[in-house]
Design an enzyme around this catalytic site. Structure first.
Site, PDB file in Angstrom:
ATOM      1  N   ARG A  22      34.668 -45.045-129.383  1.00 30.19           N
ATOM      2  CA  ARG A  22      35.439 -45.970-128.523  1.00 30.19           C
ATOM      3  C   ARG A  22      34.629 -46.443-127.317  1.00 30.19           C
ATOM      4  O   ARG A  22      34.864 -47.534-126.806  1.00 30.19           O
ATOM      5  CB  ARG A  22      36.731 -45.270-128.073  1.00 30.19           C
ATOM      6  CG  ARG A  22      37.751 -46.204-127.396  1.00 30.19           C
ATOM      7  CD  ARG A  22      39.064 -45.469-127.206  1.00 30.19           C
ATOM      8  NE  ARG A  22      40.122 -46.306-126.650  1.00 30.19           N
ATOM      9  CZ  ARG A  22      40.623 -46.168-125.423  1.00 30.19           C
ATOM     10  NH1 ARG A  22      40.146 -45.238-124.614  1.00 30.19           N
ATOM     11  NH2 ARG A  22      41.589 -46.955-124.997  1.00 30.19           N
ATOM     12  N   ILE A  33      42.073 -52.767-123.917  1.00 30.62           N
ATOM     13  CA  ILE A  33      41.871 -52.007-125.157  1.00 30.62           C
ATOM     14  C   ILE A  33      43.076 -51.070-125.248  1.00 30.62           C
ATOM     15  O   ILE A  33      43.475 -50.458-124.263  1.00 30.62           O
ATOM     16  CB  ILE A  33      40.539 -51.213-125.132  1.00 30.62           C
ATOM     17  CG1 ILE A  33      40.297 -50.476-126.458  1.00 30.62           C
ATOM     18  CG2 ILE A  33      40.472 -50.232-123.975  1.00 30.62           C
ATOM     19  CD1 ILE A  33      38.900 -49.834-126.554  1.00 30.62           C
ATOM     20  N   SER A  34      43.673 -50.972-126.427  1.00 32.03           N
ATOM     21  CA  SER A  34      44.895 -50.175-126.566  1.00 32.03           C
ATOM     22  C   SER A  34      44.597 -48.687-126.411  1.00 32.03           C
ATOM     23  O   SER A  34      43.489 -48.211-126.669  1.00 32.03           O
ATOM     24  CB  SER A  34      45.542 -50.418-127.924  1.00 32.03           C
ATOM     25  OG  SER A  34      45.912 -51.770-128.049  1.00 32.03           O
ATOM     26  N   GLN A  35      45.645 -47.980-126.054  1.00 27.93           N
ATOM     27  CA  GLN A  35      45.587 -46.529-125.914  1.00 27.93           C
ATOM     28  C   GLN A  35      45.374 -45.903-127.304  1.00 27.93           C
ATOM     29  O   GLN A  35      46.025 -46.326-128.269  1.00 27.93           O
ATOM     30  CB  GLN A  35      46.942 -46.133-125.340  1.00 27.93           C
ATOM     31  CG  GLN A  35      47.171 -44.707-125.078  1.00 27.93           C
ATOM     32  CD  GLN A  35      48.658 -44.471-124.847  1.00 27.93           C
ATOM     33  OE1 GLN A  35      49.465 -45.406-124.877  1.00 27.93           O
ATOM     34  NE2 GLN A  35      49.001 -43.240-124.623  1.00 27.93           N
ATOM     35  N   PRO A  36      44.473 -44.930-127.444  1.00 26.61           N
ATOM     36  CA  PRO A  36      44.218 -44.349-128.766  1.00 26.61           C
ATOM     37  C   PRO A  36      45.476 -43.863-129.476  1.00 26.61           C
ATOM     38  O   PRO A  36      45.628 -44.047-130.685  1.00 26.61           O
ATOM     39  CB  PRO A  36      43.275 -43.182-128.461  1.00 26.61           C
ATOM     40  CG  PRO A  36      42.604 -43.575-127.191  1.00 26.61           C
ATOM     41  CD  PRO A  36      43.592 -44.378-126.406  1.00 26.61           C
TER      42      PRO A  36
END
Ligand code: SAH
Length: 290
Positions: A112, A138-141
Site C-alpha cells: 500500500r 485512498i480507501s481504508q484497508p
C-alpha cells in the site's frame, strides 16, 4: 473497431518505463474515515479468530497475478521491509471481521505504501484513509477488504470486475489478486495518470484502467460479474445495474451525510435484490470528467 477500442484496454504490463511520479497537488481535506467505528463494533468477539492464513492453493486463474516478490521492478528490500506491517494490517482486518482468506492474502500482498506520497508512507499500513490529492482519498484497508468480500460471497466467481473510482489504484491492485479481469474507471485525469504510474512497477497483467465517467460503466466490456463503487452516490446509476450479468453482485456506498454499504444482486433480466449493510464514509460519486 472504434477509436475507443484501440486505446482501451490499456495493458499495464506493456508500460515498463521508469516510474517518474509527478508531485500531486494537495489541498487540505478532511479524510473520510470509512467505517472505522463500524469495523470496530463488528470485530467484537473476533479477538480469538485465527491469524491470517495464506489462501490454500490457487484462488482461481487470477491468483498470483500480482507477484511483487518475483516479477516486478520493485526493490526487494522495499518489499521485505514492509512484509511485517502488511501482515499485521491483514491480521487486524481479519480481527475486524473480514473472513475471506483470499481477500486477506490479497490485502497482505499489495504494497500500500507505493500508492502514497513518500511523506505519508509511514502511515501506509494504518487502517485509515489518506489523501491522494484532488480532494480524494485512498480507501481504508478494512473497507477495501470488506467490500471485496461482499462481492465474492460464497463461491461467487469473480471473472470480470468493474471498479468505479480508481483513485490512486490501490483497490484495483487488490481486486486484481482475486478476480480474473479487472477494469477500473477514474473521472479525474491526473488521478488516472497517478494510478498508472503507481501500478506500473507491479506489472499487473489482468488490470485495465480507463479515464472517463464511471457512472456510464463500460458497455463495450459488459456484462460484469461484479461491480464495486469507491465513491458514494444517492442511488446506483442505471447503466451500472444494466451492465451486471445475471447473478452478478454490485457493492456501493449510498447516501450523502449518512452513508451505508449497499449490496445489489441481479436475479433476473429485470430483477435486482438489494440489502443495506454497515455505515461507511466515502467521497462523493460525481458525473462527467475533470
Ligand atoms: N479506489 C480508490 C479510492 C479512490 S476515492 C482506492 O483504492 O483507494 C474515489 C474515487 O472515485 C476518486 O478518485 C474520484 O475521483 C472517483 N470518482 C468519483 N466519481 C466518479 C465517476 N463518476 N467515475 C469515475 N470515478 C469517479
Amino acid at each position: 473497431m472504434s477509436e475507443k477500442r484501440s486505446n482501451f484496454p490499456l495493458p499495464l504490463s506493456s508500460v515498463t518505463g521508469p516510474v517518474t511520479r509527478k508531485p500531486v497537488e494537495r489541498a487540505p481535506i478532511a479524510t473520510p474515515q470509512t467505517a472505522t467505528q463500524n469495523a470496530r463494533s463488528n470485530s467484537q468477539g473476533a479477538a480469538t479468530r485465527a491469524p491470517v492464513q495464506p489462501a490454500p492453493g490457487p484462488a482461481g486463474p487470477a491468483k498470483s497475478q500480482v507477484q511483487p516478490q518475483t516479477q516486478t521492478a520493485l526493490p526487494r528490500s522495499d518489499l521485505m521491509a514492509t512484509e511485517a506491517p502488511r501482515r499485521a494490517m491483514a491480521q487486524r482486518v481479519a480481527r475486524q471481521g473480514v473472513k475471506d482468506p483470499q481477500v486477506l492474502s490479497a490485502l497482505e500482498m499489495v504494497p500500500r505504501h507505493l500508492f502514497l506520497e513518500p511523506a505519508m508512507s509511514a502511515q501506509a499500513y494504518a487502517d485509515i484513509s489518506l489523501p491522494i490529492g484532488h480532494n480524494q482519498t485512498i480507501s481504508q484497508p478494512y473497507i477495501v477488504a470488506r467490500m471485496i468480500e461482499l462481492l465474492r460471497g460464497r463461491g461467487h466467481p469473480l471473472r470480470r470486475v468493474l471498479e468505479i473510482g480508481t483513485g490512486c489504484g490501490y483497490q484495483a491492485a487488490v481486486l486484481s489478486c482475486v478476480a480474473q479481469e479487472v477494469y477500473s474507471i477514474e473521472r479525474i485525469k491526473p488521478l488516472h495518470e497517478l494510478a498508472k504510474a503507481n501500478l506500473r512497477p507491479l506489472r499487473i497483467a489482468n488490470l485495465r484502467l480507463q479515464y472517463g465517467d464511471g457512472m456510464l460503466g463500460l458497455p463495450q466490456v459488459a456484462p460484469f460479474d461484479a461491480i464495486i463503487l469507491a465513491a458514494a452516490g444517492l442511488e446506483v446509476p442505471r447503466a451500472l445495474l444494466e451492465q451486471m450479468a445475471i447473478g452478478a453482485r454490485l457493492v456501493a456506498p449510498l447516501g450523502a451525510h449518512v452513508q451505508h454499504l449497499q449490496r445489489i444482486i441481479r436475479t433476473g433480466t429485470s430483477e435486482w435484490t438489494s440489502e443495506t449493510l454497515e455505515a461507511c464514509h466515502f467521497v462523493p460519486l460525481r458525473p462527467g470528467t475533470a
